[in-house]
Each structure stands twice: as C-alpha cells, then as structure tokens.
Design an enzyme around this catalytic site. Structure first.
Site: not given
Ligand code: ADP
Ligand code: MG
Length: 528
Positions: A69, A102-103, A394
């Site tokens: 996270d 957040t990322t 989240d």
């Molecule tokens: P954040 O802290 O920004 O939420 P995450 O590590 O949770 O970072 O990643 C979020 C990103 O991953 C979003 O752009 C979301 O659309 C993408 N995402 C989630 N599930 C999938 C998937 N199965 N395939 C590709 N991208 C995905």
């Molecule tokens: Mg996320």
C-alpha cells in the site's frame, strides 16, 4: 544565537541568517527538490498494480510491516526532505479523500516532476509549466468524465471495483473475489436510511485461521471477556446495560475499616460493604438487563452474584467500545447503577463470547439501533491480517466512492491512456511554450500504463505503442494482468474497474504537489 532577518549595512540590504541556516537557490533548489520528489516516488513504483511487489519496512525498534500500500509505505519511511514530504502528502490526501489510488497519485506526481525537469532544461519558465500543467489537469478531468461508464452501480459492478482494488494485495490464501463479495455485502448492510455510511463498517482482525475464514458479522466485535468464568458465553435476545462506573465498594467504606473500635462495628462495616455490592447486582437484575458493559472495575463478589443471576458482565471496557455498544444496541450510558432505568437499556439479537488462542472476543450482533457491521478478518499471522485489513479498507473505500462519488471508469491503465490521448489532441490548439508543458503532462500520465506493463513483465515501450493503437481502434484498452503475463484488452470485459473519484483525486493532488515543487526557487532552512 545570531539574529536572522534583514539589516542594512552601508545602504545595502543584507540577509543575516542563523549560522546553521542553509540556503539553496535557483536551479540548484529546483533540481534538488525535484530529485527528492522523484526518489520518493521511485520507492513505490514497483508496487503499482496487481503484479506489483510488496515492501518490507523495518522501524528503528525493529517492528516489521510488509505491505503493497503506497500510503502505508510512504508513511512508514520517515521522510525528512521537505519536497519529498510533499509527495508523501499527495498520498495522504489521496488516502483521506478517496481511500485508494495512493500509489497512482504519487507515481504521477513524481513523473510530473521528471517532465518538469526536462522542461526547465529546455528553458521553459516555471510559471509556464505551472499554467500548462493546470490546463492539462483540467483536460484530464474532462477525459475522466467522458470515461465514466454508463452502467448501473449494481452489486456486480461494485464487486468488480472491490476486487480490482484488492487484486495483488496481501489477501492471504483467499481469492480477492470472495473478499470483494464480503465487502459489498458489508456496504449494502451498513445503511442508516440516508445511504451507505463508511463509519458503520468496522474491520476487526484476528490471526490464527486461514484468510478464507474471513466473514461478515452483523454487529460489533470487542476484545473483552466476561468477568466471571461461570457466566453464560452466549445470550440470545439480550437486554444490555452500559455503565460508566466501577462496581466496587466506594472509598468511604474502606476508610471505615480504620475507624472501627469494636468487633460489632467491624461486622457492621463488612455488612454494609456486602450490602452495597449486592445492591449492584440486584439493581441490574431488577431492571432486566442480562448483559452489562462496565467501564470501570467489577468486584469479584459482584461478578459472582451477577453470574448466579445468569448475567454476563464485561469490565474495563474502553470508551470507544462503550460508544460502539451504545450506538449499535441503543443503550444509554449511565454514570452509576443507582440511576439505571429500563429506558437506558439496549437490545441485541445475540451477545456471545468466543475464544481465539489467548484472546476472547465478544460479538454483539443484531443490535436494535443501527446496522453496524464488522468484517472479521482472519489470516495465518499478524502480518497477514494487517495487510488484509489494509486491502479491505481500500476495497470498502472504493465501493463507497463508486456509489457516492460519481461512478466507475475502466481500470488497468485504460483511463490514463484516454486522458493522455485527450490532452494531446487538445494541446495542438494551445499557443506558445505552454503547449510543451501540456504535452509533457500527457507524457507523464503515460507512466501509469507503462508501470503496469513493467510490473507485469511486459516491455513498457512496446506495450504503450500497442495500447495506443488498441485505444485508437477499440476506444478502450488496458493492460490486463492474466496469470503470469499481461494482455492488452478491454478492462471492462475482465471486470477491472476503478472509481472515477480515485482518478480525479489522483490528477488533482499530483498536479498540486508537482506545480508547487516546480515553483520553488529558493530553499532557506533554519537548521542544517
Ligand atoms: P494504488 O495505490 O494506486 O491503488 P494499486 O497497486 O492498488 O495502486 O494499483 C491500482 C491499479 O491497478 C489501477 O490502475 C487498477 O486499474 C489496476 N488494476 C487492478 N486490477 C487489475 C488487473 N486485473 N489488471 C490490470 N490492472 C489492474
Ligand atoms: Mg489500490
């Protein structure tokens, strides 16, 4: 200490700073700030997306946190540089406003800084960069609005949103899909008539079982055990009293012990004590309560007597937990047993105590007053349950954001590709060097699909080229993580959806931080 401030010497203005003060100006100030911002961002980049890696953070005292996270990583890192600290604030703002992304927000902020650095090298003035970025951010918001899906925000959609936010997070041995269903059920149940309320949903984690044992509890869970071993471990249709006092002998009677001068007097004092103690249990029984939550201590004799009456009592219950009990059961807190009336009592369908290893948890379910629910998160170890708790938080936030804050957009980088495309096509009509800044913003947004591709093990340049081509021909294209590799396809078909609010907030907070840092040309710090 020497004085700081402005003084005049021979008519020339002169800055006199503290001897420890450090001052960095102009290009040096800009590049060191930008470098610091970028460095912080780099630290979270590899965690983005479902195939992102985790970080292990070890504090001074040796505490270990394992997480994926962004906000948690930045929070734990103990960052001191002021410009880097502004990136941390991006993540914090994102967390507070929408609870996820957040990322994304901090990676975007870092990339906006990288692009700003190039622009500065090409002699684009900082104020032009700032204007261009703000204009591009506006265009980005337009593009996000256009990407909002025209669908009912039904359970299926919400489950997809929850699952997208949890995929790749530490969900232990359980599939994100099953947890997503629990999350959506929690949001659906926690209603108070005016829509879903995030406050009505708690998460309580307990190590010692597989993550698949995670379940939804229709009520609250508090970490308390009954004061007496013989008390019932479960009460159906419970009538509940909440007492903010001690159920002990009052001070004055203890003093009496020192004043007795005869055996009679001593006996009388003991008798008075016993009487007072049994008056507590009697009053509680008389008013009809069968479960009592007490903030203070409960004397063993009172406990024994309550237990004889079949009443369950919990002592030393902290103020927050008492509040949860009153909130869910409708009981009122009373300051002493003497004033306890039937009106003060609350109701719950079931109060039960369960043992988990060394700990006992009290479940108060089916409270009469509110639809509070708790996700009871289970996992093999505390590290697993901690990360599961963050993933669930989240997921709850994204579901509420999708419901209350303007719908959903395609995930997996598809919305970012659409944003960059829209900005590029509008940039053509922007005059002067500002156009360069607007275009750079579009290039910065590409960092999200590029990073998703990288973290999935694809070649980022090829992936971007393919993504743009697919976006051109199909309208929507993202990088879907499928098993070990990524495919370029329509994220909607795979249920990869993010709340529009997460994207809006990410653009806003990243732009804000990047423009603020780019505008700084003088850093004066009072101690080096
Ligand atoms: P954040 O802290 O920004 O939420 P995450 O590590 O949770 O970072 O990643 C979020 C990103 O991953 C979003 O752009 C979301 O659309 C993408 N995402 C989630 N599930 C999938 C998937 N199965 N395939 C590709 N991208 C995905
Ligand atoms: Mg996320």
């Amino acid at each position: 200490m020497s004085q700081s401030g402005q003084r005049r010497m021979g008519g020339q203005p002169l800055f006199i700073l503290d001897e420890d003060a450090q001052r960095t100006q102009g290009d040096d100030a800009q590049s060191s700030n930008i470098a610091a911002g970028k460095a912080v961002t780099e630290s979270v980049r590899t965690t983005l997306g479902p195939r992102g890696m985790d970080k292990m953070l070890v504090s001074d005292s040796g505490d270990v946190v394992i997480t994926n996270d962004g906000a948690t990583i930045l929070d734990e890192m103990d960052i001191e540089h002021p410009a880097a600290q502004m990136i941390v604030e991006v993540a914090e703002t994102q967390e507070e406003e929408v609870g996820d992304g957040t990322t994304t927000a901090s990676v975007l902020a870092g990339q906006l800084l990288t692009q700003a650095e190039d622009l500065l090298e090409d002699d684009v003035h900082p104020t032009t960069i700032v204007e261009g970025y703000h204009e591009a951010a506006q265009l980005a918001q337009e593009a996000i609005d256009a990407e909002v899906l025209d669908v009912d925000i039904d359970d299926e959609t919400l489950i997809s949103v929850a699952e997208s936010s949890m995929t790749g997070k530490g969900t232990g041995d359980v599939e994100a899909g099953a947890l997503a269903e629990t999350v959506v059920a929690a949001v659906r149940q926690a209603t108070d008539g005016s829509g879903s309320t995030r406050d009505q949903i708690a998460i309580r984690s307990q190590a010692g079982a597989s993550s698949s044992a995670t379940e939804l509890v229709e009520g609250i869970i508090i970490e308390e055990e009954p004061v007496h071993g013989n008390m019932p471990s479960s009460v159906a249709d419970a009538t509940i009293a909440v007492i903010d006092a001690d159920l002990e002998v009052r001070e004055s009677n203890i003093d009496a012990e020192y004043n007795v001068s005869s055996v009679d007097q001593l006996n009388a004092a003991i008798e008075a004590e016993e009487e007072e103690l049994s008056s507590y249990a009697e009053a509680i029984a008389a008013v009809g309560a069968d479960v009592v939550f007490v903030s203070g201590d409960v004397d063993d004799r009172v406990g024994a007597q309550l237990s004889k009456e079949g009443i369950v009592a919990f002592d030393g219950v902290d103020s927050d937990e008492l509040q949860d009990v009153t909130h869910t059961t409708g009981a009122s807190r009373v300051g002493s047993v003497d004033t306890l009336e039937a009106d003060d009592l609350g109701e719950a369908e079931d109060v039960s105590v369960q043992k988990y290893g060394d700990e006992e948890l009290a479940f108060v379910q089916g409270g009469a007053s509110s639809e509070t629910v708790t996700i009871f998160a289970r996992g093999g170890t505390d590290h697993v349950t901690d990360e599961l708790e963050r993933a669930l938080n989240d997921a709850l936030d994204v579901v509420v954001a999708a419901l209350d804050k303007g719908g959903v957009v395609p995930g997996a980088g598809a919305t970012e590709i659409a944003i960059a495309d829209h900005i590029r096509s509008e940039a053509a009509s922007i005059e002067g060097r500002k156009q360069l800044a607007v275009e750079s913003f579009a290039d910065a947004v590409d960092v999200i699909p590029r990073t998703l591709a990288e973290n999935t093990g694809m070649d980022p340049i090829d992936a971007l080229v393919d993504l743009r081509a697919e976006h051109e021909s199909e309208g929507i294209a993202g990088i879907i993580s499928e098993g070990q590799t990524g495919v370029i396809d329509d994220p909607i078909d795979y249920g990869v959806l993010d709340p529009a609010a997460v994207k809006r907030e990410a653009v806003e907070s990243a732009t804000e931080a990047a423009t603020m840092i780019a505008r700084i040309d003088d850093v004066i710090s009072s101690d080096a």
